[in-house]
Scaffold this motif. Structure first.
Motif, short mmCIF file in Angstrom:
data_model
loop_
_atom_site.label_atom_id
_atom_site.label_comp_id
_atom_site.label_asym_id
_atom_site.label_seq_id
_atom_site.Cartn_x
_atom_site.Cartn_y
_atom_site.Cartn_z
N VAL A 83 43.57 54.88 44.23
CA VAL A 83 44.43 54.74 45.41
C VAL A 83 45.82 54.36 44.92
O VAL A 83 45.97 53.45 44.11
CB VAL A 83 43.89 53.63 46.35
CG1 VAL A 83 44.83 53.44 47.54
CG2 VAL A 83 42.48 53.97 46.81
N PHE A 84 46.81 55.08 45.41
CA PHE A 84 48.20 54.78 45.10
C PHE A 84 48.82 54.12 46.33
O PHE A 84 48.86 54.73 47.40
CB PHE A 84 48.98 56.05 44.76
CG PHE A 84 48.40 56.81 43.60
CD1 PHE A 84 48.62 56.40 42.30
CD2 PHE A 84 47.63 57.94 43.82
CE1 PHE A 84 48.08 57.10 41.23
CE2 PHE A 84 47.09 58.65 42.76
CZ PHE A 84 47.31 58.23 41.46
N ALA A 85 49.28 52.87 46.19
CA ALA A 85 49.94 52.15 47.29
C ALA A 85 51.36 51.85 46.83
O ALA A 85 51.56 51.03 45.92
CB ALA A 85 49.19 50.87 47.62
N THR A 86 52.32 52.50 47.44
CA THR A 86 53.69 52.42 46.93
C THR A 86 54.71 52.47 48.06
O THR A 86 54.48 53.09 49.09
CB THR A 86 53.95 53.59 45.95
OG1 THR A 86 55.27 53.47 45.39
CG2 THR A 86 53.81 54.93 46.62
N PRO A 87 55.84 51.83 47.82
CA PRO A 87 56.96 52.07 48.73
C PRO A 87 57.59 53.41 48.38
O PRO A 87 57.41 53.91 47.26
CB PRO A 87 57.91 50.91 48.42
CG PRO A 87 57.62 50.55 46.99
CD PRO A 87 56.16 50.84 46.80
N SER A 94 57.62 54.81 43.43
CA SER A 94 58.49 53.86 42.73
C SER A 94 58.40 54.13 41.23
O SER A 94 57.40 54.68 40.74
CB SER A 94 58.05 52.42 43.02
OG SER A 94 56.82 52.13 42.38
N ALA A 95 59.42 53.75 40.49
CA ALA A 95 59.44 53.98 39.04
C ALA A 95 58.28 53.28 38.35
O ALA A 95 57.72 53.81 37.37
CB ALA A 95 60.77 53.49 38.45
N GLN A 96 57.89 52.12 38.84
CA GLN A 96 56.84 51.35 38.21
C GLN A 96 55.49 52.08 38.24
O GLN A 96 54.79 52.16 37.24
CB GLN A 96 56.72 49.97 38.87
CG GLN A 96 57.92 49.09 38.64
CD GLN A 96 59.07 49.35 39.61
OE1 GLN A 96 59.07 50.26 40.43
NE2 GLN A 96 60.11 48.52 39.51
N ILE A 97 55.14 52.61 39.40
CA ILE A 97 53.86 53.32 39.50
C ILE A 97 53.96 54.71 38.87
O ILE A 97 53.00 55.21 38.28
CB ILE A 97 53.37 53.37 40.97
CG1 ILE A 97 51.87 53.64 41.04
CG2 ILE A 97 54.15 54.39 41.78
CD1 ILE A 97 51.28 53.46 42.43
#
Length: 184
Positions: A83-87, A94-97
């Motif tokens: 699961v990808f949970a991102t703004p 986001s760059a982090q994910i």
């Protein structure tokens, strides 16, 4: 329903923000359904972007560069679903994910020593814009990733109009995401 090992990757640098609340709602639903869930906060880790060096697995690990991706590899390799949970950042992840996603490339090469067993995926994304069109980029990217990785897309939840911390509270979305977690 068989018990699954689900990996939830979060991408927000803001602690306890809207995308973290989405992740927690999903986790609540999935654990209620009896699944094992692990949350990995990419923004709290030091994961460099892929360098396209093509030396994956040359040192016995997916990436030949040492960073916190090596911590993530154990979780990726144990997961049945991701699961990808991102703004939403500039119409995408986001760059982090994204750095973590990019390094999953190492699992696609002929030298891969431990292929991923992930079969299902979910995208949870939120952003300050009210217009759904601004989410088309991330939705298209996610769908392409899922297809390329041969993951069954189990759902996309797009949450527009949440910019400030806790804006998602009191919306219909957390309940919707919890139901999705129960259904996976």
């Amino acid at each position: 329903m068989e018990k699954k090992n689900i990996l939830v990757l979060t991408g927000s640098p803001r602690r306890n923000g809207n995308s973290d609340k989405m992740a927690e709602a999903f986790i609540k639903g999935a654990t209620t359904a009896g699944h094992e869930v692990t949350k990995f906060e990419t923004a709290r880790k030091d994961i460099l972007g892929c360098k396209a060096c093509n030396t994956c697995w040359s040192k016995g690990t997916p990436c030949s560069f040492e960073d916190d991706f090596q911590e993530l590899t154990t979780l990726l390799e144990a997961a049945d679903a991701i699961v990808f949970a991102t703004p939403l950042y500039w119409f995408s992840f986001s760059a982090q994910i994204k750095a973590a996603i990019d390094k999953m490339y190492s699992y696609l090469g002929k030298d891969c020593k431990r292929p991923l067993k992930i079969k299902e995926s979910v995208l949870l994304v939120c952003g300050g814009d009210d217009e759904l069109e601004v989410f088309e980029g991330i939705n298209t990217s996610y769908k392409a990733i899922a297809k390329y990785m041969k993951w069954q897309d189990r759902g996309v939840v797009i949450v527009p109009g949440v910019s400030e911390k806790n804006d998602i509270e009191g919306t219909k979305f957390l309940e919707e995401i919890e139901k999705l977690g129960k259904s996976i």
